[in-house]
Design a protein around this motif. Structure first.
Motif, PDB file in Angstrom:
ATOM      1  N   ASN A  17       0.825  -1.202   0.000  1.00 41.42           N
ATOM      2  CA  ASN A  17       0.000   0.000   0.000  1.00 41.42           C
ATOM      3  C   ASN A  17       0.864   1.260   0.000  1.00 41.42           C
ATOM      4  O   ASN A  17       0.594   2.213  -0.734  1.00 41.42           O
ATOM      5  CB  ASN A  17      -0.905  -0.018   1.235  1.00 41.42           C
ATOM      6  N   THR A 225      -6.802  -8.182   4.588  1.00 45.39           N
ATOM      7  CA  THR A 225      -6.266  -7.061   3.829  1.00 45.39           C
ATOM      8  C   THR A 225      -7.276  -6.558   2.798  1.00 45.39           C
ATOM      9  O   THR A 225      -7.440  -5.348   2.614  1.00 45.39           O
ATOM     10  CB  THR A 225      -4.959  -7.471   3.124  1.00 45.39           C
ATOM     11  N   GLU A 229      -8.905  -2.744   2.706  1.00 52.62           N
ATOM     12  CA  GLU A 229      -8.851  -1.895   1.522  1.00 52.62           C
ATOM     13  C   GLU A 229     -10.239  -1.374   1.155  1.00 52.62           C
ATOM     14  O   GLU A 229     -10.405  -0.194   0.823  1.00 52.62           O
ATOM     15  CB  GLU A 229      -8.248  -2.671   0.350  1.00 52.62           C
ATOM     16  N   ASP A 233     -11.160   2.554   1.157  1.00 52.66           N
ATOM     17  CA  ASP A 233     -11.449   3.173  -0.136  1.00 52.66           C
ATOM     18  C   ASP A 233     -12.894   3.659  -0.243  1.00 52.66           C
ATOM     19  O   ASP A 233     -13.169   4.675  -0.892  1.00 52.66           O
ATOM     20  CB  ASP A 233     -11.167   2.190  -1.274  1.00 52.66           C
ATOM     21  N   ARG A 326      -3.991  -4.175   7.567  1.00 52.32           N
ATOM     22  CA  ARG A 326      -3.413  -4.867   6.415  1.00 52.32           C
ATOM     23  C   ARG A 326      -2.309  -5.819   6.871  1.00 52.32           C
ATOM     24  O   ARG A 326      -1.750  -5.662   7.955  1.00 52.32           O
ATOM     25  CB  ARG A 326      -2.797  -3.866   5.443  1.00 52.32           C
TER      26      ARG A 326
END
Length: 336
Positions: A17, A225, A229, A233, A326
């Motif tokens: 990332n 993970t 995300e 997001d 993550r």
């Protein structure tokens, strides 16, 4: 960020990332079209999805597949989970001198077979041969193109508190299959990789259910993970129930022996589905009626939306709750 790239930068976790944000996003930008695994753009009169990926899995052959099958299925899945129907793909081969032609032919035939099953055509390619020691037998790079059908778009803007989080099947199968194929680790397991093209199952879902918010395949970095995300997001918080997550007994056993957390193991034939809670049962019926979704389960729910990066929480069997991050550091290099 570390001054040199190391293997952990390729694991799909926190260092990946940081690498994306500090290097690629600063150069190329980051918009709405980059939040999925395929970029969605208008190419009138159709809406097009485009994805690209590279495959460096070690070893080339593993229980349940090989690098060729993985390259096709991975490309197909990146298009499909973005709501697109896969149409065409390309394949570039970086071949180390000394690779047996028998192995190359088997890999290429596997690609052709998987492409036929998925209904995608391999229409262009490239081959490069490098000196011995310059690569590890074979690397494959792909690009894929698909079309987004009118009226079948995903609805991330409609994510709301109470939405259900569904997992299409058991996690960690691919990670443990790769580990068992690496003989130097001495792991004996009958686990077979879940490597498979999911586009048929996904299209059944999209065409049947109106309330699908998001789809995601938990590949590198695993389930945890992938969900982190999505939370970050698309700005929502969610909680998953550890006891509800389907995991094979042999995968659990291997993780106990090796000290791995199955939540962070790679998968190559599973997907996460965020759906309106009223469509939960129908989604489960569609999933469980398909061979690739027969072990589907509801594993959690959206607990709220936020204007900032969202957070992922895990409810443990003891009734406590902890935040998941993550994948940090190196777990399984060369997994896909």
């Amino acid at each position: 960020m570390l001054q040199r790239v190391n293997l952990a930068h390729g694991e799909g976790g926190e260092l990946t990332n940081k690498l994306i944000k500090d290097v690629f996003e600063k150069a190329f930008g980051h918009g709405e079209h980059t939040k999925h695994d395929s970029a969605i753009f208008q190419c009138k009169p159709e809406t097009i999805a485009l994805t690209t990926d590279s495959y460096v899995v070690k070893p080339l052959f593993f229980p349940g597949g090989n690098i060729g099958k993985l390259a096709v299925a991975g490309t197909v899945n990146d298009l499909a989970i973005s709501g697109a129907v896969p149409k065409f793909m390309t394949a570039g081969f970086i071949i180390e001198e000394g690779l047996h032609l028998k192995d190359l032919k088997e890999i290429v035939h596997s690609m052709a077979d998987e492409a036929e099953k998925a209904g995608i055509r391999i229409i262009a390619g490239d081959t490069k041969v490098v000196e011995k020691g310059s690569a590890d037998r074979l690397f494959i790079n792909t690009s894929g193109i698909g079309t987004v059908e009118s009226g079948h778009k995903l609805q991330p803007k409609h994510i709301q508190k109470g939405d259900s989080i569904i997992l299409s099947g058991t996690i960690g199968d691919h990670g443990i299959a790769i580990l068992s194929a690496r003989e130097e680790l001495g792991l004996l397991s009958d686990t077979v990789s879940d490597c498979a093209s999911l586009n048929g199952l996904i299209q059944s879902l999209i065409r049947t259910i109106d309330g699908i918010r998001l789809l995601k395949d938990p590949t590198r970095g695993g389930l945890a993970t992938a969900l982190v995300e999505l939370c970050e997001d698309f700005h929502f918080n969610c909680e998953i129930d550890e006891e509800s997550i389907p995991i094979r007994h042999d995968v659990h056993g291997a993780c106990d022996i090796l000290g791995f957390d199955p939540l962070y193991l790679a998968n190559e034939g599973k997907m996460i589905l965020l759906v309106d809670s009223k469509d939960e049962e129908q989604a489960l019926q569609v999933l469980r009626s398909h061979s690739l979704g027969e072990n589907a389960a509801v594993i959690g729910q959206v607990t709220g939306t936020t204007n900032s990066a969202g957070k992922l929480y895990l409810k443990t069997p003891l009734g406590t709750t902890r935040r998941l991050q993550r994948l940090a550091g190196l777990m399984l290099p060369r997994i896909c």
